[in-house]
Scaffold this motif. Structure first.
Motif, PDB file in Angstrom:
ATOM      1  N   ALA A  18       0.836  -1.192   0.000  1.00 45.65           N
ATOM      2  CA  ALA A  18       0.000   0.000   0.000  1.00 45.65           C
ATOM      3  C   ALA A  18       0.874   1.247   0.000  1.00 45.65           C
ATOM      4  O   ALA A  18       2.056   1.193   0.323  1.00 45.65           O
ATOM      5  N   VAL A  19       0.248   2.348  -0.361  1.00 45.50           N
ATOM      6  CA  VAL A  19       1.007   3.598  -0.452  1.00 45.50           C
ATOM      7  C   VAL A  19       1.553   4.014   0.901  1.00 45.50           C
ATOM      8  O   VAL A  19       2.611   4.630   1.004  1.00 45.50           O
ATOM      9  N   ILE A  48       8.257   1.438   5.643  1.00 44.40           N
ATOM     10  CA  ILE A  48       9.328   0.914   4.813  1.00 44.40           C
ATOM     11  C   ILE A  48       9.695  -0.530   5.195  1.00 44.40           C
ATOM     12  O   ILE A  48      10.024  -1.347   4.329  1.00 44.40           O
ATOM     13  N   VAL A  87       7.454  -2.831   3.420  1.00 45.69           N
ATOM     14  CA  VAL A  87       7.791  -2.901   1.998  1.00 45.69           C
ATOM     15  C   VAL A  87       8.894  -3.925   1.790  1.00 45.69           C
ATOM     16  O   VAL A  87       8.813  -4.790   0.910  1.00 45.69           O
ATOM     17  N   LEU A 110       8.257  -7.306  -0.360  1.00 47.13           N
ATOM     18  CA  LEU A 110       9.019  -7.515  -1.585  1.00 47.13           C
ATOM     19  C   LEU A 110       9.857  -8.788  -1.488  1.00 47.13           C
ATOM     20  O   LEU A 110       9.891  -9.594  -2.420  1.00 47.13           O
ATOM     21  N   GLU A 136      -0.051  -1.680  -8.927  1.00 44.48           N
ATOM     22  CA  GLU A 136       0.390  -0.348  -9.300  1.00 44.48           C
ATOM     23  C   GLU A 136       1.811  -0.068  -8.811  1.00 44.48           C
ATOM     24  O   GLU A 136       2.661   0.396  -9.556  1.00 44.48           O
ATOM     25  N   LEU A 137       2.056  -0.383  -7.562  1.00 49.13           N
ATOM     26  CA  LEU A 137       3.369  -0.088  -7.000  1.00 49.13           C
ATOM     27  C   LEU A 137       4.371  -1.206  -7.252  1.00 49.13           C
ATOM     28  O   LEU A 137       5.518  -1.137  -6.858  1.00 49.13           O
ATOM     29  N   MET A 187       9.176  -6.061 -12.224  1.00 56.03           N
ATOM     30  CA  MET A 187       9.922  -6.337 -11.008  1.00 56.03           C
ATOM     31  C   MET A 187       9.956  -7.814 -10.671  1.00 56.03           C
ATOM     32  O   MET A 187      11.014  -8.400 -10.467  1.00 56.03           O
ATOM     33  N   VAL A 219      15.782   6.711   0.670  1.00 60.21           N
ATOM     34  CA  VAL A 219      14.557   6.963  -0.086  1.00 60.21           C
ATOM     35  C   VAL A 219      14.219   8.450  -0.063  1.00 60.21           C
ATOM     36  O   VAL A 219      13.891   9.053  -1.094  1.00 60.21           O
ATOM     37  N   LYS A 263      13.947   2.068 -13.492  1.00 60.20           N
ATOM     38  CA  LYS A 263      12.775   2.212 -12.626  1.00 60.20           C
ATOM     39  C   LYS A 263      12.539   3.666 -12.243  1.00 60.20           C
ATOM     40  O   LYS A 263      11.407   4.162 -12.278  1.00 60.20           O
ATOM     41  N   PHE A 313      13.080   1.681  -4.983  1.00 59.05           N
ATOM     42  CA  PHE A 313      12.103   2.125  -5.970  1.00 59.05           C
ATOM     43  C   PHE A 313      10.710   2.255  -5.364  1.00 59.05           C
ATOM     44  O   PHE A 313      10.046   3.292  -5.505  1.00 59.05           O
ATOM     45  N   VAL A 314      10.263   1.215  -4.702  1.00 63.12           N
ATOM     46  CA  VAL A 314       8.916   1.262  -4.133  1.00 63.12           C
ATOM     47  C   VAL A 314       8.824   2.370  -3.095  1.00 63.12           C
ATOM     48  O   VAL A 314       7.824   3.093  -3.019  1.00 63.12           O
ATOM     49  N   GLY A 315       9.876   2.506  -2.312  1.00 61.76           N
ATOM     50  CA  GLY A 315       9.885   3.567  -1.310  1.00 61.76           C
ATOM     51  C   GLY A 315       9.715   4.932  -1.951  1.00 61.76           C
ATOM     52  O   GLY A 315       8.895   5.748  -1.516  1.00 61.76           O
ATOM     53  N   ALA A 355       8.512   5.542  -4.920  1.00 60.15           N
ATOM     54  CA  ALA A 355       7.200   5.614  -5.565  1.00 60.15           C
ATOM     55  C   ALA A 355       6.121   5.974  -4.549  1.00 60.15           C
ATOM     56  O   ALA A 355       5.192   6.723  -4.846  1.00 60.15           O
ATOM     57  N   GLN A 356       6.249   5.443  -3.342  1.00 59.90           N
ATOM     58  CA  GLN A 356       5.284   5.785  -2.292  1.00 59.90           C
ATOM     59  C   GLN A 356       5.342   7.275  -1.971  1.00 59.90           C
ATOM     60  O   GLN A 356       4.319   7.948  -1.886  1.00 59.90           O
ATOM     61  N   TYR A 393       3.927   9.489  -4.744  1.00 64.23           N
ATOM     62  CA  TYR A 393       2.856   8.739  -5.390  1.00 64.23           C
ATOM     63  C   TYR A 393       2.071   9.555  -6.410  1.00 64.23           C
ATOM     64  O   TYR A 393       1.773   9.078  -7.504  1.00 64.23           O
ATOM     65  N   ALA A 410       2.420   7.562  -9.896  1.00 67.65           N
ATOM     66  CA  ALA A 410       1.360   6.699 -10.418  1.00 67.65           C
ATOM     67  C   ALA A 410       1.020   7.018 -11.868  1.00 67.65           C
ATOM     68  O   ALA A 410       1.040   6.123 -12.719  1.00 67.65           O
TER      69      ALA A 410
END
Lengths: 307, 307
Positions: free
Chosen positions: A107-108, A112, A115, A119, A254-255, A260, B143, B170, B274-276, B278-279, B282, B286
DNA sequence: GCCGCGCCGAAAATATCTTTCAGGGTGTGA
DNA sequence: TCACACCCTGAAAGATATTTTCGGCGCGGC
């Protein structure tokens, strides 16, 4: 694995023992609506479905017996009976073994630490699924072709391009002639040079990337041995592939773009190819590896401590 | 018909899940000769028996179908069908339990299936170790720096160079300005351009790769925020790193170069970054992700069939 | 030696699985 | 817009597998 039938024509496809969830995800996109409902029910609750007869499962999913059998077939089993058996096995494994763990998506507002955990779990899952779903016969055939190839071309664009480069780097290290192409034009013009005994490898998760399919087709038509590494075993790219190596398709969102998780599985396949080839050509590969390691030594500074 | 309800009230014993072997031994004395033969076969080779039909098992044990069914009843199952299901579960459990036995190294003469299993297991281990050892505070700091950076340079050579490119791809996808350098000279000349607020990331497993340390040093001295992704938290590269992200070091050997397992951990770290990011970004990330996906759509051929 | 007891397997009866076939929906080309 | 073709879908027939029934046979007791 010790299944009775030695049978063996071209693609007997061993019934997946525990790689079922993976197979469902892999094949789901190529399923019809009704079959997807069945597959979903099966992947969702293996234990529950194992307790049901064909009729029961058909009713539960609002479909017919025929559809259930068709789905079982698509998943690689001779019929529903065998799917049910595999389901029982899967259920037992799940119950005894690992916890269902983190099923939720990223989720957004996840911290961390979550995450990282999600992952890592996801990529582990991808590895396990890919390993379980990998056809070792196809893999062995690809390894044999690679080990004896005059030259090897690898095609991949985008994230898969990096995987292609990774494979190329490894093969070069053990003295094989390999080249990665991410430029579609150059790839095709090079593919024309290939001939029987050469190997061409296409890496594409979706299996629909024209820029990668095209050179593979050319290589195929020139008589080269062609290999496809893809997450979709029924996608267009497999038309021109002598050997298909399937990677697992993990959840994406989305994320968490497809690139990946697909990459993780692709790299495992690439590693398997590499180690397989290194085994076959050990006498040449071992000194080559040592030499390449040696050659880089002077580019490293002494560490503060440690070996 | 009786499949649906477990029925009730005084059910003497639920079907044994995995305690089957024990049950066989317990009940064996109270069995007749023929039934003992069946029970023995079942306890002896659950997997093999699970593959057999009533008739098959009857023939194998030199008895009749009726006896097989009677034995199944005695063991607490409604009929042979359910015994068979339990047998399949037991077999799966046994097989999965055997898996951890792959702690040994990859040998030259390992069959390809073992290679797959060992590699997958190893990489899973690397992921778990890396996730467990990752300092989330450092990660969060990195991040934050990335999310607010004017531009980001990533350094890596060899296998780590591919990881650097992966990260760059990414970041570009979510609208950040990033560039991967594998040419040491260009890396340094670009590093000179960096200034406070920019980010430089060095990726090196050994932490001693001069070609990567040098540009990071330059970036560090020019005031950029520097990050090191390395397997050695005490190596030279960390001298110039504001934040150190440690990857796990798995076993390596002749057939399994360091590059292979280190890469897995590095990629996990990269994914986390990357995910960090992106959050954090966002609202911008997105739509950027969606746009990049959209832009590629026309380069894909239609699959043979779709949902 | 005769009788009773109960184990055992062949075959019928039933449930389950598989295959076949025709209806209906969907997308495509004219 | 209409007609065509293709393919998904489910109902029912056909094939297998499982369960039940029933009679034979051996074994021990009397």
């Amino acid at each position: 694995m010790k299944e009775i039938f030695a049978g063996g024509g071209s693609a007997p496809a061993p019934p997946a023992p525990a790689a079922l969830a993976a197979k469902v995800r892999t094949l789901a996109p190529s399923m019809t609506r009704s079959m997807q409902r069945v597959a979903e029910a099966v992947a969702d609750d293996p234990a529950g479905c194992a307790a049901l007869t064909v009729t029961g499962l058909a009713e539960l999913t609002g479909t017919s017996e025929a559809t259930v059998v068709r789905t079982a077939r698509l998943l690689g089993y001779p019929g529903y009976r065998d799917l049910r058996l595999a389901l029982a096995g899967l259920a037992a494994q799940q119950q005894s073994g690992r916890a269902p763990a983190i099923t939720t998506d990223i989720a957004v507002d996840d911290p961390i630490a979550d995450v990282v955990a999600k992952l890592a779990y996801d990529e582990q899952q991808t590895l396990a699924d890919t390993a379980a779903g990998l056809d070792t016969v196809q893999l062995a055939a690809a390894v044999t072709a690679l080990a004896g190839a005059r030259r090897t071309d690898v095609y991949g664009v985008g994230a898969s391009g990096l995987v292609a480069q990774d494979l190329t780097q490894k093969l070069l290290r053990i003295g094989l002639l390999a080249h990665a192409h991410s430029d579609p034009h150059l790839a095709v013009t090079n593919a024309v040079q290939l001939r029987p005994g050469d190997v061409a490898i296409a890496i594409t998760h979706s299996g629909t990337t024209g820029d990668v399919i095209e050179p593979l087709r050319v290589a195929f038509e020139h008589g080269a041995t062609t290999v496809a590494v893809t997450g979709r075993p029924d996608s267009p790219v497999t038309q021109y592939a002598d050997h298909v190596l399937t990677t697992s398709t993990a959840r994406e969102s989305e994320l968490r773009p497809a690139a990946m998780s697909s990459r993780t599985g692709q790299l495992l396949v690439v590693d398997c190819l590499f180690v397989g080839v290194a085994q076959r050509t050990y006498d040449a590969a071992a000194p080559a590896l040592a030499a390449s390691y040696e050659a880089l030594a002077h580019r490293h500074r002494a560490a503060r401590r440690g070996p």
